[in-house]
Write a protein that holds these residues in place. Structure first.
Motif, mmCIF file in Angstrom:
data_model
loop_
_atom_site.group_PDB
_atom_site.id
_atom_site.type_symbol
_atom_site.label_atom_id
_atom_site.label_comp_id
_atom_site.label_asym_id
_atom_site.label_seq_id
_atom_site.Cartn_x
_atom_site.Cartn_y
_atom_site.Cartn_z
ATOM 1 N N UNK A 196 0.838 -1.212 0.000
ATOM 2 C CA UNK A 196 0.000 0.000 0.000
ATOM 3 C C UNK A 196 0.867 1.254 0.000
ATOM 4 N N UNK A 197 1.885 1.267 0.864
ATOM 5 C CA UNK A 197 2.796 2.434 0.904
ATOM 6 C C UNK A 197 3.536 2.579 -0.422
ATOM 7 N N UNK A 198 3.947 1.425 -0.979
ATOM 8 C CA UNK A 198 4.649 1.460 -2.267
ATOM 9 C C UNK A 198 3.767 2.086 -3.350
ATOM 10 N N UNK A 199 2.496 1.686 -3.398
ATOM 11 C CA UNK A 199 1.576 2.253 -4.394
ATOM 12 C C UNK A 199 1.351 3.737 -4.141
ATOM 13 N N UNK A 200 1.261 4.125 -2.854
ATOM 14 C CA UNK A 200 1.061 5.541 -2.539
ATOM 15 C C UNK A 200 2.247 6.386 -3.027
ATOM 16 N N UNK A 201 3.449 5.891 -2.814
ATOM 17 C CA UNK A 201 4.635 6.617 -3.302
ATOM 18 C C UNK A 201 4.626 6.726 -4.820
ATOM 19 N N UNK A 202 4.181 5.641 -5.486
ATOM 20 C CA UNK A 202 4.106 5.687 -6.949
ATOM 21 C C UNK A 202 3.118 6.750 -7.412
ATOM 22 N N UNK A 203 1.976 6.888 -6.681
ATOM 23 C CA UNK A 203 0.993 7.930 -7.034
ATOM 24 C C UNK A 203 1.626 9.302 -6.886
ATOM 25 N N UNK A 204 2.372 9.520 -5.787
ATOM 26 C CA UNK A 204 3.020 10.827 -5.560
ATOM 27 C C UNK A 204 4.045 11.094 -6.661
ATOM 28 N N UNK A 205 4.820 10.061 -7.034
ATOM 29 C CA UNK A 205 5.790 10.238 -8.118
ATOM 30 C C UNK A 205 5.094 10.608 -9.420
ATOM 31 N N UNK A 237 -0.343 7.794 6.527
ATOM 32 C CA UNK A 237 0.973 8.388 6.797
ATOM 33 C C UNK A 237 0.905 9.888 6.533
ATOM 34 N N UNK A 238 1.185 10.708 7.584
ATOM 35 C CA UNK A 238 1.052 12.166 7.452
ATOM 36 C C UNK A 238 2.046 12.722 6.437
ATOM 37 N N UNK A 239 3.255 12.197 6.430
ATOM 38 C CA UNK A 239 4.267 12.703 5.496
ATOM 39 C C UNK A 239 3.844 12.472 4.039
ATOM 40 N N UNK A 240 3.317 11.243 3.792
ATOM 41 C CA UNK A 240 2.855 10.939 2.447
ATOM 42 C C UNK A 240 1.659 11.800 2.062
#
Length: 920
Positions: A196-205, A237-240
């Motif tokens: 889930x975190x990995x996918x969230x980072x991909x969305x931000x990228x 995650x607040x940072x994300x």
């Protein structure tokens, strides 16, 4: 010495005057090279000669027939050329022996470059080393990859192919072989990866990438899909979330601006389309049948009422279409109006035309030009005439045409008779009573025949001139006979004096012609006085006989000289045969032939019965030589014309040309080698060819001068930069320490590549100076802490950084952001590398980054264990280097960017430090 040096020597083997034609006849290029290589003892000279040659057939001949050294070098050169041709696709076939002589690495290189050639499988079959087979299985060819996998035996090689093969089919094939050859099961390890975190980072990228691109016409749907994915992930995650909100706001603002601009553009296009549709409707109405000018004026008013289009070119095109269509309609309406007028006046015009034609016929007048205009006038009104009027017109016209034809035929006969009569008068050259009567009768008939002709005045003038000539003869005939006899007698005396004069002089070849002329003039001098004619004739015959006897005596002596001349000419023919037997140099041979022709003329005449035979033999061989020489010059002219075209095209297309100067030099060399093309051709072609070549040289020299100016300027900038860097490095060494100074010099070595390139030699000197400076630092003890610049970056973030030496001038604005990002990225990649630090392991950041990319897409945590270990000491050195570089770059940046990039870098440093401490 290269092959071309050998060929230049070849020209001097025979004689300096011989041409390339004679060389080609006596010895081929390959034969000469073999002979030259056999005499050459210097290995370097033989190697250079063979390496300068690219013809495979010639190299093959050398490898079979030359010396041992030349054979060895030729085989090596042939192998290199064949290998290069196979890799670049210029050759698709090769011998099995050639593949057998290659090493495994060379075969692997061939396989990587193949495009389906048959020799690829043969090369793969010859590879024996498992390491090279492993790499061969990873090429972009499924068939070759599977064949290589079948030959792999070791588990590590199969695992490598299953992980790194470029084609999925080959990877699966390798995995299947692993399962078959090594069936041991491996216990599954629990997957602790946070997807889930990995996918969230991909969305931000993705959002960050969209923000950078800004092409919302293509990214709108992708932006909405990413937003929808973020909602489904429900990230806590607040940072994300903070990062997502930042990029989401930026993307939303850019998308909204694009939507507003797109709406205005669509509205503008819609308005323009409506205006175009209005114009299409009006032009379509013009294409329909327009009945009157009133309708046309109404449509023109509608068109004038339209507002102009925003696109000036499109508006101009539509105006042109309207004007052309309106012009066609106007012409059609004018034709209709004119037709109506013609219809109204048709009756009157028909009566007028019929009246004219009838009047001409009845009055028997021949008027061909007026008849043509009358026929054209009838064509315009014939459509409105009745059948009776048309029949009546055609009947009268036919009758009148018959009358005109008969009159023309009679006039032709009259003119022929007139010409005949006038010619008879002109040809009369004797005055007599009968001729006078004929002249009078002809005059009367000519005047009668020309009475009704249009040019009777001209005929009368010609007749009068002919009569005047005849009557002048009549006037002169009565008193001219006596004077003519006295005049002829005086001319005969002069003629006899000339004969006596040439009889007193030595005889020559013109004496017979003088005798012939003497007899002809005697016969022409008539009449002569009858009382003295016998005495005059006797004297003439005496002079004629004496002249003939003298000519006969002279001719006998001339025959003896002609026989001697015949022997000389036979000798000249033999010399010509010898000269043309094996001629090699065209210009020298031509000079000899011209000299023989000159001597032929000087040798004098021969007897008539031999003259044609010897001349045909001598001249035939001379002309045969000239014909052959002419063909050679024509071929040279044709080749030089092609060179001229190449030079002209090169001069006209210099912007597309590469290595233009060398191309021109090669063209000039070929020009000299071609040989002489004839004076006329050389004069016509050389000036144009030389002008084109000089034009290329001028442009190339100008470009070279501009390039050197730029390189000189770059050299000065780079030298000043390094000199100042060395001064600051010295100051750093005194105030901060040797390690800071050495790292700063390393930093400037990399920064130097951002400057414009200078001369190669000057660049080599600068880098040598830098290497020498770095060598001075070697062996000196470092006193600075590993985290010195990390701490200074923290001070930058806190806003209380103080540094003894100001280095911001060594951070050029050009590409500064790229350099800062690169330092941050290197640190981030190092921090994300799974921690497997070993003191003795080799550190390869490139492989580490490749492993990191694999780990980010790995399906399980087990794959991370396959990543290469990292040398902890080298990693800390990289941390020091990146920290110093970033610190130098941030000194020249604004406070906002200093905080932004320092925070990013320190965040990666923190992760890296924690991982390193945990491992320790």
């Amino acid at each position: 010495m290269g092959i071309f040096d050998f060929l230049r020597k070849k020209e001097s083997v025979i004689t300096p005057s011989q041409s390339h034609h004679s060389v080609a006849e006596k010895m081929s290029d390959v034969e000469f090279i073999l002979e030259s290589l056999a005499k050459q003892e210097d290995e370097l000279a033989v190697r250079n000669a063979i390496n300068s040659y690219t013809d495979k057939d010639s190299l093959k001949t050398i490898s079979e027939k030359s010396t041992d050294l030349a054979k060895k070098l030729a085989k090596q050169r042939l192998k290199e050329l064949t290998f290069d041709d196979l890799i670049k696709g210029r050759q698709t076939e090769c011998d099995a022996d050639f593949l057998g002589d290659l090493t495994d690495k060379e075969r692997l290189k061939l396989i990587r470059a193949c495009h389906g050639e048959p020799w690829a499988e043969q090369s793969l079959a010859l590879i024996s080393d498992q390491e090279n087979l492993k790499h061969a299985a990873c090429v972009e060819n499924a068939k070759l990859g599977r064949l290589a996998v079948e030959r792999l035996e070791a588990k590590t090689e199969l695992e490598y192919v299953a992980q790194h093969a470029l084609i999925g089919n080959v990877r699966n094939y390798a995995k299947r072989h692993l399962r078959e050859k090594f069936p041991d099961k491996v216990e599954a390890v629990k997957d602790n990866f946070d997807h889930s975190t990995h996918k969230a980072k991909n969305v931000i990228k993705s959002l960050h990438a969209m923000e950078m691109l800004g092409k919302w016409e293509d990214l709108e749907s992708e932006f909405e899909a990413n937003c929808k994915t973020w909602e489904q992930l429900a990230v806590s995650d607040e940072e994300l979330c903070k990062q997502f909100d930042k990029h989401y706001q930026a993307c939303s603002a850019g998308l909204e601006v694009w939507r507003q601009e797109n709406a205005a553009r669509l509205e503008q296009e819609k308005a323009q389309q409506e205006a175009v549709s209005q114009r299409e409707v009006l032009i379509a109405k013009l294409a329909e049948e327009i009945e009157s000018f009133e309708v046309l004026d109404a449509l023109q008013e509608e068109w004038n009422a339209l507002t102009d289009l925003d696109d000036s070119e499109l508006n101009k095109e539509w105006k042109h279409q309207w004007n052309e269509a309106a012009k066609q309609v106007t012409m059609a309406l004018q034709k209709l109006a004119q037709a109506e007028k013609d219809k109204e006046h048709a009756g009157q015009n028909i009566e007028a035309v019929m009246g004219k034609l009838q009047d001409w016929y009845e009055s028997k007048k021949v008027l061909p030009s007026k008849l043509h205009h009358l026929k054209e006038e009838w064509k315009k009104i014939a459509a409105y005439a009745s059948h009776e009027a048309t029949d009546s017109y055609n009947k009268v016209l036919n009758d009148y045409q018959v009358f005109c034809d008969q009159a023309a035929e009679a006039e032709t006969e009259q003119r022929a008779r007139i010409d005949e009569l006038i010619k008879r008068i002109e040809e009369m050259d004797e005055a007599s009573k009968s001729n006078t009567d004929r002249v009078k009768s002809a005059r009367k008939e000519v005047l009668e025949l020309s009475k009704n002709l249009s040019d009777k005045r001209t005929i009368s003038d010609v007749l009068r001139k002919a009569e005047d000539r005849y009557y002048k003869l009549v006037e002169e005939s009565h008193e001219g006979d006596a004077f003519l006899e006295m005049d002829n007698e005086s001319k005969v005396e002069d003629l006899f004096d000339q004969a006596r004069e040439w009889l007193s002089l030595p005889a020559d070849g013109k004496l017979f012609n003088k005798l012939k002329d003497f007899r002809q003039q005697w016969q022409a001098l008539r009449p002569l006085p009858k009382s003295r004619f016998a005495k005059i004739k006797t004297e003439f015959e005496t002079l004629a006989d004496a002249t003939f006897a003298k000519w006969k005596e002279f001719n006998e002596e001339e025959d003896k000289r002609r026989d001697a001349n015949l022997e000389v000419k036979k000798t000249l023919i033999e010399e010509l045969n010898e000269t043309l037997k094996e001629w090699t140099n065209m210009s020298e041979t031509m000079k000899k032939v011209k000299d023989l022709q000159k001597r032929w003329k000087e040798s004098g005449p021969v007897r008539r019965e031999y003259a044609d035979q010897v001349w045909q033999e001598f001249n035939g061989k001379s002309q045969a030589f000239y014909d052959e020489a002419h063909k050679i010059m024509e071929k040279a002219e044709e080749t030089k014309t092609q060179l001229l075209e190449q030079a002209t095209q090169l001069a006209e297309n210099l912007d597309k040309a590469t290595n233009a100067r060398q191309t021109v030099l090669d063209l000039r060399t070929k020009w000299k080698e071609i040989g002489f093309a004839g004076y006329k051709a050389e004069k016509a072609l050389w000036d144009k060819f030389n002008t084109s070549c000089n034009a290329v040289f001028e442009v190339v020299n100008a470009q070279k001068n501009r390039l050197h100016e730029g390189l000189d300027k770059a050299d000065a900038e780079r030298k000043a930069f390094i000199d100042q860097a060395f001064e600051l490095a010295k100051e750093l060494s005194e105030k901060e320490g040797v390690r800071s100074a050495e790292s700063f010099v390393h930093f400037n070595r990399i920064t130097l590549s951002d400057f414009n390139r200078g001369h190669r030699k000057e660049d080599d000197k600068l880098y040598a100076m830098i290497d020498e400076k770095l060598a001075d630092f070697k062996g000196q003890k470092y006193e600075e802490a590993d985290d010195k610049y990390v701490q200074l970056l923290k001070d930058v973030l806190a806003g209380n950084c103080e540094f003894s030496v100001d280095l911001k001038q060594f951070s050029p604005a050009e590409k500064r952001v790229n350099r800062i990002n690169r330092a941050c990225q290197e640190m981030e990649k190092l921090s994300r590398q799974p921690v497997q630090y070993e003191e003795e392991a080799d550190f390869d950041l490139k492989n580490a980054i490749k492993g990191l990319a694999f780990a980010m897409t790995a399906s399980s945590a087990d794959d991370e264990e396959k990543l290469p270990p990292v040398n902890s000491k080298r990693a800390k050195q990289l941390l020091w280097t990146n920290s110093l570089r970033l610190f130098v770059e941030l000194q020249a940046e604004s406070e906002e960017n200093q905080s932004k990039y320092a925070e990013r870098f320190l965040k990666a440093v923190e992760v890296f430090t924690e991982a390193a401490q945990a491992k320790e």
